[in-house]
Design a protein around this motif. Structure first.
Motif, PDB file in Angstrom:
ATOM      1  N   ARG A   1      33.531  57.362  48.882  1.00  0.00           N
ATOM      2  CA  ARG A   1      32.343  56.242  49.031  1.00  0.00           C
ATOM      3  C   ARG A   1      31.187  56.353  48.082  1.00  0.00           C
ATOM      4  N   SER A   2      30.887  57.724  48.413  1.00  0.00           N
ATOM      5  CA  SER A   2      29.539  58.306  47.467  1.00  0.00           C
ATOM      6  C   SER A   2      29.607  58.075  46.364  1.00  0.00           C
ATOM      7  N   HIS A   3      30.792  58.759  45.688  1.00  0.00           N
ATOM      8  CA  HIS A   3      31.056  58.566  44.250  1.00  0.00           C
ATOM      9  C   HIS A   3      30.975  57.351  43.652  1.00  0.00           C
ATOM     10  N   VAL A   4      31.406  56.344  44.489  1.00  0.00           N
ATOM     11  CA  VAL A   4      31.706  54.867  44.030  1.00  0.00           C
ATOM     12  C   VAL A   4      30.244  54.114  44.028  1.00  0.00           C
TER      13      VAL A   4
ATOM     14  N   TYR B   1      39.377  48.736  40.438  1.00  0.00           N
ATOM     15  CA  TYR B   1      39.554  47.483  40.841  1.00  0.00           C
ATOM     16  C   TYR B   1      38.669  47.058  41.967  1.00  0.00           C
ATOM     17  N   PRO B   2      38.484  45.800  42.087  1.00  0.00           N
ATOM     18  CA  PRO B   2      37.329  45.325  42.911  1.00  0.00           C
ATOM     19  C   PRO B   2      37.712  45.703  44.440  1.00  0.00           C
ATOM     20  N   ASP B   3      38.908  45.985  44.978  1.00  0.00           N
ATOM     21  CA  ASP B   3      39.207  46.440  46.450  1.00  0.00           C
ATOM     22  C   ASP B   3      38.610  47.815  46.542  1.00  0.00           C
ATOM     23  N   THR B   4      38.354  48.582  45.515  1.00  0.00           N
ATOM     24  CA  THR B   4      37.742  49.825  45.750  1.00  0.00           C
ATOM     25  C   THR B   4      36.174  49.895  45.786  1.00  0.00           C
ATOM     26  N   PHE B   5      35.507  48.791  45.358  1.00  0.00           N
ATOM     27  CA  PHE B   5      34.013  48.971  45.293  1.00  0.00           C
ATOM     28  C   PHE B   5      33.372  47.733  45.663  1.00  0.00           C
ATOM     29  N   LEU B   6      34.086  46.419  45.891  1.00  0.00           N
ATOM     30  CA  LEU B   6      33.332  45.332  46.333  1.00  0.00           C
ATOM     31  C   LEU B   6      32.501  45.401  47.655  1.00  0.00           C
ATOM     32  N   ASP B   7      33.173  45.984  48.569  1.00  0.00           N
ATOM     33  CA  ASP B   7      32.628  46.203  49.898  1.00  0.00           C
ATOM     34  C   ASP B   7      31.429  47.056  49.896  1.00  0.00           C
ATOM     35  N   ILE B   8      31.383  48.249  49.270  1.00  0.00           N
ATOM     36  CA  ILE B   8      30.381  49.187  49.180  1.00  0.00           C
ATOM     37  C   ILE B   8      29.252  48.587  48.327  1.00  0.00           C
ATOM     38  N   ALA B   9      29.545  47.809  47.371  1.00  0.00           N
ATOM     39  CA  ALA B   9      28.424  46.964  46.679  1.00  0.00           C
ATOM     40  C   ALA B   9      27.805  46.102  47.504  1.00  0.00           C
ATOM     41  N   GLU B  10      28.434  45.323  48.006  1.00  0.00           N
ATOM     42  CA  GLU B  10      27.895  44.329  49.157  1.00  0.00           C
ATOM     43  C   GLU B  10      27.036  45.050  50.243  1.00  0.00           C
TER      44      GLU B  10
ATOM     45  N   SER C   1      25.786  47.919  50.068  1.00  0.00           N
ATOM     46  CA  SER C   1      24.584  48.614  49.466  1.00  0.00           C
ATOM     47  C   SER C   1      23.550  47.819  48.618  1.00  0.00           C
ATOM     48  N   GLY C   2      23.683  46.573  48.566  1.00  0.00           N
ATOM     49  CA  GLY C   2      22.738  45.542  48.033  1.00  0.00           C
ATOM     50  C   GLY C   2      22.909  45.736  46.385  1.00  0.00           C
ATOM     51  N   LEU C   3      23.853  46.282  46.103  1.00  0.00           N
ATOM     52  CA  LEU C   3      23.972  46.523  44.387  1.00  0.00           C
ATOM     53  C   LEU C   3      24.645  45.467  43.846  1.00  0.00           C
ATOM     54  N   MET C   4      25.233  44.535  44.514  1.00  0.00           N
ATOM     55  CA  MET C   4      26.047  43.251  43.856  1.00  0.00           C
ATOM     56  C   MET C   4      25.309  42.539  42.965  1.00  0.00           C
ATOM     57  N   VAL C   5      24.095  42.078  43.342  1.00  0.00           N
ATOM     58  CA  VAL C   5      23.606  40.896  42.725  1.00  0.00           C
ATOM     59  C   VAL C   5      23.173  41.304  41.097  1.00  0.00           C
ATOM     60  N   PRO C   6      22.670  42.652  41.117  1.00  0.00           N
ATOM     61  CA  PRO C   6      22.191  43.029  39.476  1.00  0.00           C
ATOM     62  C   PRO C   6      23.617  43.190  38.672  1.00  0.00           C
ATOM     63  N   ILE C   7      24.534  43.499  39.317  1.00  0.00           N
ATOM     64  CA  ILE C   7      26.097  43.598  38.609  1.00  0.00           C
ATOM     65  C   ILE C   7      26.455  42.076  38.351  1.00  0.00           C
ATOM     66  N   GLU C   8      26.310  41.382  39.335  1.00  0.00           N
ATOM     67  CA  GLU C   8      26.806  39.832  38.987  1.00  0.00           C
ATOM     68  C   GLU C   8      26.084  39.306  37.968  1.00  0.00           C
ATOM     69  N   HIS C   9      24.734  39.533  37.726  1.00  0.00           N
ATOM     70  CA  HIS C   9      23.970  38.893  36.711  1.00  0.00           C
ATOM     71  C   HIS C   9      24.471  39.487  35.280  1.00  0.00           C
ATOM     72  N   VAL C  10      25.028  40.659  35.382  1.00  0.00           N
ATOM     73  CA  VAL C  10      25.722  41.248  33.909  1.00  0.00           C
ATOM     74  C   VAL C  10      26.923  40.560  33.843  1.00  0.00           C
ATOM     75  N   VAL C  11      27.684  40.411  34.740  1.00  0.00           N
ATOM     76  CA  VAL C  11      29.078  39.614  34.864  1.00  0.00           C
ATOM     77  C   VAL C  11      28.593  38.123  34.261  1.00  0.00           C
ATOM     78  N   LEU C  12      27.930  37.421  34.573  1.00  0.00           N
ATOM     79  CA  LEU C  12      27.584  36.170  34.367  1.00  0.00           C
ATOM     80  C   LEU C  12      27.164  36.113  32.865  1.00  0.00           C
ATOM     81  N   GLN C  13      26.329  36.969  32.412  1.00  0.00           N
ATOM     82  CA  GLN C  13      25.760  37.011  30.823  1.00  0.00           C
ATOM     83  C   GLN C  13      26.977  37.370  29.965  1.00  0.00           C
TER      84      GLN C  13
END
Length: 682
Positions: free
Chosen positions: A427-430, A476-485, A487-499
């Protein structure tokens, strides 16, 4: 003119002082100094006879009685003490001595006058200074004392009030006799400073006769010695009780949670650091228990924050009641609590307390006519005395153990072990990968076709996120989505995905393929609707993609959490042509009302219903109902997880308009997606 003995004349004429000789109250002789003074005063004009001089005219009016009385006393042969007279005009002060004399058998009165103006002024200044000092000393709002040989010699009223003692109870006593015994040793600091010529300043507590304790700030300076050579000091004692209480209150606020009264993170960090430092010496281990309330969000959201606060306060009291007296109980934040246990032989001692915590928290809480039921998931991290660790590591391990307890059923405890350590390391690595996802270009998008079921034509694509690891493999998302949520890191990543997704759709359009693009939107993005709205409009403006070609997919959970502000933002984006889709429809508790109030253009039927529709009539009924509802509301329906032709055919039969699944294609890189797009069905 009276004839006087030559011996007398020889003596008085040589005197520096004024000498006046009277017989029967009449001036009969003056020496040179006296004559000069009388002339200067205008009392003895040129040619005037001495007998005509009224000496009383030489002094100020208020001193005339003194002069006359002294003359009478001397004329009667009585001794007269030296008398100070102020010369008329008030500029000179003369010290007068009146002597009865007998010259040639006749009685006289001699007045010897010496100018003491300078001395009188100095004495007056000294008296004024002493009076001023006494006034300052006596009236000072700060306690003041003169201390001789470390004992009170003079004290003012303010000092007596501060110490709660009358002057007679203080004079002759040392300061240590009225000091709280614990603070008495501070006298050494005071004595040491004074003996070396420095000012002393200490804060210490004083004990009043009624048992009250007051804080005083003592400042002392040495100013000479007593006649017998003992030290003399001036002491100021300021009452700082209110200041100390205020500082202690602020310190308490800085280290405690205002709602529950428990310690906060700062206090926990301090205690934990201290415990880790002492652990080897004490040869005992310690444990951190991470406590999270199960179901608290439902109570807080459903019954209101006031009830939620009451639950937290009750939980805090219950935790304190079941831990050991030496344990530290803190509120970590939200509905999370942390307990620090020191002096442990093994982890089992922490497990015993964890079980007590579970039982205490699970006790029903009365609310009106109902009972609120809540449970706790507890994670335990144990650190033996000989094992090197840090506060951050222990907290991380306890947190990981708590999440394991939640995932395995809640209302239980889990001890951090080797398996959890490996998971925590992963988890720490992810999380580390996520933190550098944008800066190190770790974000990779794959695209899965969205197919029109009637002719199996590709009409759009869903952008699916992958995360590139250090070795180049894709996570794949099942390994990092929960961690991203978490840790509050999902929003800046989703900005890049949208672009990137908008850029890809424009690239396909330039190549002649008119395809819509769907992107997943996390709940936090929807909650921060103004920021999300700005990001969407920026992506459309920068890439040139028409708003009608972008679909934002949100989960039922995110739809449930929408506020009026969020709904207004979604409507504004809808006005720009942007579509919204409810993903995994049927798995949550979204009210049908939301489908009417929100500008939703698409519902995606969860794969679990689609996959079971062939064998499970209720699942098929749900698929048909959702497809029918979408059609009636003018929305597009998409069946997720179609993997074989028979499911495709059933979806068509049940009225579903579009589909997505491995039957048509797995998610593929952008360059491979073009191979799927063409005039032929997939």
């Amino acid at each position: 003119m009276v004839a006087l003995p030559d011996a007398y004349l020889a003596v008085v004429d040589g005197l520096p002082d004024a000498a006046l000789l009277f017989r029967d109250g009449v001036l009969v002789h003056v020496n040179t100094e006296a004559r000069n003074r009388l002339v200067q005063a205008g009392i003895l004009p040129d040619g005037a006879a001495l007998g005509d001089v009224d000496v009383t005219a030489a002094v100020v009016q208020e001193d005339v009685p003194l002069l006359r009385r002294a003359m009478r006393e001397a004329a009667a042969g009585r001794a007269v003490p030296a008398t100070r007279l102020t010369i008329a005009g008030g500029s000179l002060v003369v010290s007068c001595v009146f002597n009865p004399l007998v010259l040639d058998g006749r009685p006289y009165v001699q007045l010897l006058g010496r100018d003491v103006t300078t001395r009188a002024a100095a004495e007056q200044a000294l008296r004024a200074s002493e009076a001023q000092f006494r006034a300052v000393f006596d009236d000072s709002p700060i306690g003041v004392a003169i201390v001789e040989d470390r004992r009170f010699a003079v004290v003012n009223e303010a000092l007596c009030r501060l110490l709660g003692r009358p002057p007679e109870d203080l004079l002759g006593r040392t300061g240590e006799e009225v000091t709280l015994p614990d603070d008495a040793p501070l006298k050494d600091d005071v004595v040491g400073a004074l003996e070396t010529g420095r000012a002393a300043k200490v804060q210490r507590r004083y004990l009043r006769p009624d048992g009250a304790v007051v804080w005083g700030e003592l400042t002392a300076i040495r100013f000479g010695r007593t006649p017998d050579g003992k030290g003399r000091s001036l002491v100021h004692l300021r009452d700082i009780t209110a200041e100390r209480q205020s500082a202690e209150h602020l310190q308490h606020l800085a280290l405690h949670d205002t709602m529950t009264g428990l310690g906060n993170r700062a206090l926990l960090q301090d205690r934990l650091d201290h415990a880790l430092a002492e652990r080897p010496e004490r040869r005992r281990g310690l444990a951190v228990l991470f406590v999270d309330l199960d179901g608290f969000k439902t109570i807080n959201d459903g019954l209101g924050h006031a009830v939620g606060d009451r639950v937290l306060q009750t939980t805090a009291r219950r935790l304190r009641s079941v831990v050991r007296p030496s344990d530290t109980v803190t509120r970590w934040g939200g509905d999370e609590f942390v307990v620090l246990m020191e002096g442990l032989e093994d982890a089992e001692e922490a497990v015993v307390v964890a079980r007590r915590i579970e039982q205490a928290v699970a006790m029903p809480l009365q609310h009106r006519n109902d009972e609120l039921l809540i449970t706790a998931s507890v994670g335990i991290a144990f650190a033996p005395a000989t094992e090197a660790t840090t506060a951050a590591q222990l907290l991380h391990e306890a947190d990981a153990a708590m999440y394991r307890a939640k995932r395995t059923g809640r209302a239980r405890h889990t001890v951090f072990d080797a398996a959890l350590r490996a998971a925590a390391a992963r988890r720490s690595h992810v999380e580390s990968l996520l933190r550098t996802a944008v800066s190190n270009q770790r974000i990779v998008l794959h695209y899965q076709p969205i197919v029109r079921l009637s002719d199996r034509r590709i009409v759009g694509a869903e952008a699916l996120l992958r995360l590139r690891d250090d070795d180049g493999t894709l996570l794949y998302p099942d390994t990092f989505l929960d961690i991203a949520e978490d840790s509050g890191l999902m929003v800046p990543i989703e900005h890049v995905v949208l672009q990137q997704a908008c850029e890809q759709a424009v690239t396909w359009s330039d190549a002649g393929h008119d395809l819509g693009i769907s992107v997943n939107v996390c709940a936090r993005q929807i909650a921060l609707i103004e920021d999300f709205e700005a990001q969407v409009l920026k992506a459309l403006a920068v890439t040139g993609l028409p708003g009608g070609k972008l679909t934002c997919e949100v989960t039922e959970y995110a739809v449930l959490d929408t506020s009026e502000r969020t709904v207004a933002g979604i409507h504004r984006l809808k006005e720009q042509g942007v579509e919204f889709s409810v993903d995994d429809f049927g798995t949550g508790y979204a009210s049908m009302t939301y489908l009417q109030t929100l500008p939703v253009g698409e519902v995606k039927i969860d794969r679990r219903f689609v996959a079971r529709a062939e064998q499970d009539r209720p699942a098929a009924a749900i698929v048909r109902a959702v497809a029918g509802l979408a059609s009636e509301l003018g929305m597009r329906s998409v069946a997720e997880g179609i993997e074989d032709p028979s499911v495709h055919d059933l979806a068509v039969l049940l009225g579903v308009g579009h589909g997505q699944g491995y039957l048509y294609s797995r998610p593929v890189p952008a360059e491979d997606f073009l191979a799927l797009v063409g005039t032929a069905p997939v």
